[in-house]
Scaffold this motif. Structure first.
Motif, mmCIF file in Angstrom:
data_model
loop_
_atom_site.group_PDB
_atom_site.id
_atom_site.type_symbol
_atom_site.label_atom_id
_atom_site.label_comp_id
_atom_site.label_asym_id
_atom_site.label_seq_id
_atom_site.Cartn_x
_atom_site.Cartn_y
_atom_site.Cartn_z
ATOM 1 N N UNK A 198 -7.136 39.536 35.397
ATOM 2 C CA UNK A 198 -8.260 40.320 34.872
ATOM 3 C C UNK A 198 -7.675 41.222 33.784
ATOM 4 N N UNK A 199 -8.540 41.810 32.997
ATOM 5 C CA UNK A 199 -8.041 42.593 31.855
ATOM 6 C C UNK A 199 -7.001 43.616 32.302
ATOM 7 N N UNK A 200 -7.244 44.286 33.414
ATOM 8 C CA UNK A 200 -6.343 45.342 33.867
ATOM 9 C C UNK A 200 -5.325 44.832 34.888
ATOM 10 N N UNK A 201 -5.407 43.550 35.253
ATOM 11 C CA UNK A 201 -4.535 43.020 36.299
ATOM 12 C C UNK A 201 -3.905 41.724 35.815
ATOM 13 N N UNK A 202 -2.687 41.817 35.305
ATOM 14 C CA UNK A 202 -1.980 40.632 34.842
ATOM 15 C C UNK A 202 -0.851 40.313 35.805
ATOM 16 N N UNK A 203 0.323 40.878 35.532
ATOM 17 C CA UNK A 203 1.441 40.671 36.446
ATOM 18 C C UNK A 203 1.170 41.321 37.806
ATOM 19 N N UNK A 204 0.331 42.340 37.807
ATOM 20 C CA UNK A 204 0.063 43.079 39.046
ATOM 21 C C UNK A 204 -1.318 42.711 39.579
#
Lengths: 600, 600
Positions: free
Chosen positions: B167-173
Motif C-alpha cells: 500500500x502507499x504507506x506500507x512497502x517493506x513494512x
C-alpha cells in the motif's frame, strides 16, 4: 518531485579549505583578481542558474525528447530559451581568455559550473558541453583567420560547436574512419570539400544557436592509413557568405537516456571546411578538445551523483517503514522509523555521499592543476602539473562516471519500488548517467590510456609525482595525535602509506610481466585505474579530515559530518583496494596459458 | 537485432554433471519417473517456447507497453496469444501436484523454465510469474472449498493470480497496511468484505486470463496492530456466481522497465473475499508465496544476465576496432581485430560468463534442494534441506538479481555507443533488470533476512550445514593432482577452505559484537550475504571444474572452456571477498560512536 540544491557549502569547503584554491590562483598573474569572494559569487550565480532555470526543464525534457523533421531538430520546450539566458549571462565565456572576449576565469570555476549544469539537467548540458573544448582546440591549432572568424562567436555562445568523430565502422578506433577531405581547387583560402557520414554527434543539429561549428575528422587524399592519416577540419553549418553548407542531419537516435540531447547522424556532402592544425595531425588537435571533454564528463558523473544522493537522502528522512535496529529511546512509541535510520539504507546513503564529496575534491583538484598547467608563471611547475593532469584525467573520467551511474542506482534503491516509477524522476538519472561510461572514450579505454600511455610509458614518472604528494601528506599524519572527536587520522594515514607502497610494487610487477605478455597490462588496467583513483581519493579525504579539524569551530555540525564521512570512506569504501590488489596479484600469478579466453 | 539461444548444453552440464539431479530425484518416490531423458526433453521444449514464442515479443512489448482504459488493461500485442499457447502446452501445471491436476515434475525444472521465460521476455513472464507461488500458498493454507474451486484453474493456467501486499504507506513494512476485512454477516461460507487500496500489483488487471485470483493482505476488525494483525484473503475478480467482484484497477504505472507488465493500482471497495489460513497469520501464509517468488526472481536475474551476455559475446566477435595487444600472428595484415580479442572486453565478457554459469549452478542447486525438502522420503533429510533452502533463498534472490543488472550493464558496455541506442535492444535488459533488486523484498532486506533470521537466529546451525558440505568438497580437492590441462584445482580448493574459515570467524565476531550494538549486523549484512554467496559459488565452481575434468573427452572444447571459466572465477571474481572481509573487519573495529551517521 525531485529537487536540486546547489551544494555551495561543500564547494566552498573543497575550494577554500581543502585545495586552498584562492591562494593557488593568487600565484598566477592571469588570475590575480580571482579571490575567494569572487569564486563564491560565481558558484552562487551558477547554482542559481542551474537550479532555477535548468533543473525545472529536466524531467519534462526527458519525457518530450527531441523531434526530427526533414533535417531540422526541435529540442524540448524551454531548452532554447534556457540557452539564451545562459548566453546572456555570459557563462560560455567564463573560462575563455580575455583576448578572445572571454572572462578569463580559471578552469576550476568552469568545472564547478559543469558539475551544476549536469546535476540540474544532463540532457541540456550536452549542447554547450563541447563549446569550451572546441574553443581550446581552435585557440591552439586554428589559423589566424579561423580564430578571428569563429572564436568570438564560440566564446560568446552565439554559435555552438560539435565534435564529429564517430562513423559507423569507426568508434573507439578513429584510425578506421573514411570521411574524406578534398582540396577545393579554386578556393583562395585553402578550403576543402568534406564528404562522409558521421554518427552519434551530440547537438549536430538543434534550434538553439544561430550557427553550428562542426569540428570534423577526415582523411586528405594523400593520407597514410590508420590514425596517422587523420586531419581535423572546421565545417560550419552556415558559411561566412551566409550560404547553407552541405552538411545535414539525417536523423536522431532514440536512446536509453539524455533524451533531451539530440544525438545526430550527419551527412557531409562535399561540405566546405578548413583545416585545423597540420595535415594528418588531426588526432593531436582533437585531443585538446577530448581531454577537456573527459574532465567535463567526469564532472557530469559527479553532478548526477550529487542530485541523486540529495534526493535519496531527503526521501529517506521522510519515508517511514519498520522499526530500526538500535533505534533511539525517544522513538519508543512510534510504529516505524524513517528509513534513513535503518543501517543498510544508511550504508547506501553514506556510500553515495563519500563518493560525491570525494569525487568533488578529485575533480576540482584536477581542474585547479589544469589552471596551474596553463597559467603558472614557473615553467617547471607548469610542466609538472601538465603531467599530473594527463595522468589523472582518465581516472576522473572513468571513476566519477562509474560512480555517477552507481550512485544514481543506489539512490533509486533508496526510493524502493517508487524509484522504479518514471514519475518519481530518479530512474532518469540512472538512464542519463549510463552514457557517461561510454562516450569520450569508454571507461575501458580510459584504463588502458592510464596504465599504458600515462604510467608505463614514462616508467612511472608521472605516477611517482602524484604518489610523492600523497605520501608527503600521509606520512605527516601517520604520527598525528587524535583530538578525540570522530576517530583518529593516523590509522587512515598509515593505511594510505601502505596503499601507496603496494601500488608501487604492483606497477613494477606489471611492468616486468608486460615484457613477456603484451596483453597483461590491458587485462589489469581497470583495476590499476581504480587503485590510482583510491590513492588520490584517500589523500584528499585525509586532507579534508584535517581541514575539518582545523575549521571545526566555525561550524561544528558541518565539519563533524565531514570527518564522519572521511571515516566512512576509509572504513567502508577504501577496502575495495583489497579486491583490486587481489585481482592484480591473481592475474600476475596466473600462467599465461590460463589467461582470459574468449572462445566458445 | 538481439537473439536468444536456450543454453541447453550448459543446463545439461549443470543438472547432470555438477548436481547429479537425475540421481538425486530418483531417490524421491514422487519423482521416480523423472530421468535424464525426460529432463532434457522438458528443457528443450521450454527453450523452444521461450525462444520461439516469447523472445520475438520482447522488444515490441517494451515499446508498446500496456494501455489502461476505464478499468481495463490492454497488454502488448501478442502477449495474450503467447499466454494461450503457454497454457495449451501445460506449462503452468509443470511443478504442481498430480492431485490438483499438475504434472508433478520437480521444482528444478520449474526453475529452468523460469530462467528461460525471463531470459526471453521478462515483462511477459511477470503475468504467470506468481501463479506457482499462489498455488503453493493455497495448496498449503486454503480451505477445502477454496482449493476445490480455485486450484485446478490456477494449475491449468486458465486463471492467473496476484499478490496484493503493498500500500502507499506500507512497502517493506507490511505491518503498516490498512486494508480492512469485515465479516459479511449473512454469508453462509464465511465471506469477508475487503476495503482498501493496493499499489504496485503486477498483473492486477490484464486481458490474458478469464479470471484473476487476488491474494490480499488485510486486517480483521479485531486485529492487533503491526504485522501480527495481518490476514490473507482470496479475492477473485469474478465471483463464483459469475458476478463482477468490487475490485478494480484504477491505473497503471509508467516504469523504467518491464513495460509490458501491467503494474496496477487496485481499489477494493467491499470486495468479497475468503480467509486463507488462520486469522492474523496472513504473513506466514504469504511467505510460502514470497519464498517461491524470491527464488523465481533470482532466476529472472540469471535469465537476463544470460541473454545479455550471449548478445554481448556475439557482438564482440563481430565488431572490429583497433589492434589487440598480443594479437595472434595470423592477424598481422588486418587493420583491426574483433573487440572480443581486446583484454578489457574479454574481462567484461568472462565476468558475465562466470556469473551466469555460476548463478545457474546456484539457482538449480537451490531448486533441487527444495525438491528434496518437499519430497525426500527421509524426514531428517527433508528438514535439513528445508533449512538449506531457507538459508540460501535470500542469497539467490539478492546476488543473482544484482548480477542480472550488472551483467546487463556490462553487456551494454561491450556494445559501446550502440548499446545506448534503444534500437539495439540491450538497454531494455538494463532497465528491466533494475526492478529485480527491489521487488519481493529489496536486496537490503534479503541481506538482513539472511544474517539476522537465518544465520544469527539459530546460532549459525544452518550456515554450518552449508559450510560443512563446502568444506567436504574443498578438502578433498586440496591435495589433488594437477592434470596439466587448465590450471590445478588444488590452489582454488585451498582458497575456498581459507574462505570458509574466515567466514566462520567473521560470523562469530559479528554475533559477539551484536550483543552490544544492535545495529551492527544490519550494517554488515550486505557484505555477509555476498560472502555466503561466494562460498556457495566457489564450491559449485570447484565441483564444475572437477566434473569438466571427468567428462572432458566427451566434448573437449566445452569442458576446457568450463575449466577456464572456473579458473576465471577464482582469479578475477572471487577476490571480491577481500573487499567484503575488509569492510566487515573495519566495521567491527570501529568505535560505536564512529558508526555510520545519517545526519546533515
Amino acid at each position: 518531485m525531485l529537487s536540486y540544491t546547489p551544494p555551495l557549502k561543500d564547494m566552498r569547503f573543497v575550494l577554500e579549505r581543502v585545495l586552498d584554491a584562492p591562494e593557488a590562483l593568487a600565484g598566477m598573474p592571469a588570475y590575480a583578481e580571482v579571490d575567494a569572494d569572487l569564486m563564491r559569487q560565481v558558484c552562487e550565480e551558477a547554482g542559481r542558474f542551474a537550479a532555477g532555470v535548468l533543473f525545472p526543464l529536466n524531467a519534462a525534457g526527458d519525457r518530450e525528447g527531441c523531434r526530427y523533421e526533414r533535417g531540422a531538430v526541435r529540442t524540448p520546450a524551454g531548452y532554447a530559451d534556457a540557452y539564451r539566458q545562459f548566453v546572456d549571462a555570459g557563462w560560455p565565456a567564463l573560462a575563455c581568455a580575455p583576448e578572445h572576449g572571454g572572462q578569463g576565469l580559471p578552469q576550476v570555476l568552469n568545472c564547478v559550473l559543469n558539475e551544476m549544469t549536469s546535476a540540474a539537467n544532463h540532457g541540456w548540458s550536452m549542447y554547450p558541453g563541447l563549446a569550451h573544448g572546441a574553443y581550446a582546440c581552435l585557440a591552439r591549432y586554428g589559423s589566424a583567420a579561423l580564430k578571428e572568424r569563429y572564436l568570438p562567436k564560440i566564446v560568446s555562445g552565439e554559435w555552438l560547436a560539435t565534435m564529429c568523430l564517430t562513423e559507423a565502422q569507426a568508434g573507439s578506433d578513429l584510425g578506421l574512419l573514411r570521411t574524406r577531405a578534398t582540396p577545393i581547387g579554386d578556393a583562395a583560402d585553402g578550403a576543402y570539400a568534406i564528404t562522409g557520414g558521421k554518427i552519434f554527434i551530440s547537438g549536430g543539429e538543434q534550434d538553439m544557436s544561430a550557427n553550428i561549428v562542426h569540428l570534423v575528422l577526415a582523411r586528405l587524399p594523400d593520407a597514410p592509413p590508420g590514425s596517422k592519416g587523420v586531419s581535423l577540419f572546421l565545417v560550419p553549418k552556415w558559411l561566412p557568405d551566409g550560404a547553407r553548407n552541405a552538411v545535414h542531419c539525417t536523423g536522431i537516435e532514440h536512446k536509453m537516456g539524455i533524451r533531451g540531447s539530440a544525438t545526430c547522424a550527419m551527412e557531409f556532402e562535399g561540405a566546405t571546411g578548413w583545416l585545423v592544425g597540420e595535415p594528418h595531425r588531426g588526432l593531436a588537435a582533437m585531443f585538446v578538445m577530448m581531454n577537456a571533454a573527459r574532465l567535463q564528463v567526469g564532472a557530469q558523473g559527479l553532478g548526477i551523483a550529487e542530485t541523486a544522493w540529495q534526493n535519496a537522502q531527503a526521501y529517506a528522512l521522510e519515508r517511514v517503514q519498520s522499526k530500526a535496529a538500535g533505534r533511539p529511546e525517544s522513538r519508543r512509541g512510534e510504529a516505524a522509523d524513517p528509513i534513513a535510520m535503518h543501517a543498510p539504507v544508511q550504508r547506501l546513503l553514506m556510500t553515495q555521499r563519500a563518493w560525491v564529496e570525494g569525487g568533488r575534491m578529485l575533480a576540482y583538484w584536477t581542474a585547479l592543476a589544469l589552471d596551474g598547467a596553463e597559467r603558472h608563471p614557473d615553467r617547471a611547475v607548469r610542466d609538472e602539473l601538465h603531467g599530473q593532469v594527463e595522468l589523472i584525467t582518465p581516472v576522473v573520467k572513468a571513476m566519477l562516471t562509474a560512480q555517477g551511474y552507481e550512485g544514481a542506482s543506489q539512490a533509486l534503491q533508496v526510493f524502493g519500488g517508487h524509484g522504479y516509477i518514471s514519475e518519481t524522476g530518479i530512474e532518469q538519472y540512472v538512464r542519463d548517467a549510463r552514457v557517461t561510461m561510454i562516450y569520450e572514450g569508454t571507461n575501458e579505454i580510459q584504463a588502458v590510456d592510464l596504465l599504458l600511455r600515462k604510467v608505463l610509458a614514462d616508467g612511472g614518472a608521472r605516477l611517482e609525482g602524484l604518489l610523492a604528494r600523497v605520501l608527503s601528506t600521509a606520512e605527516a599524519e601517520c604520527d598525528g595525535e587524535d583530538d578525540g572527536a570522530h576517530g583518529a587520522l593516523a590509522p587512515h594515514a598509515r593505511a594510505l602509506c601502505a596503499l601507496v607502497r603496494r601500488l608501487r610494487g604492483a606497477v613494477r610487477a606489471i611492468a616486468r610481466a608486460a615484457e613477456g605478455q603484451a596483453a597483461l597490462p590491458h587485462r589489469v588496467a581497470p583495476e590499476t585505474l581504480r587503485l590510482v583513483g583510491h590513492c588520490a581519493l584517500a589523500w584528499l579525504w585525509l586532507r579534508a579530515a584535517r581541514a575539518a579539524i582545523e575549521a571545526r569551530e566555525e561550524d561544528p555540525a558541518f565539519h563533524d559530518a565531514k570527518r564522519a564521512t572521511a571515516s566512512y570512506y576509509f572504513t567502508y569504501v577504501l577496502p575495495e583496494v583489497e579486491q583490486l590488489f587481489g585481482v592484480v596479484d591473481g592475474c600476475l600469478n596466473q600462467a599465461p596459458e590460463d589467461a582470459v579466453c574468449f572462445s566458445v
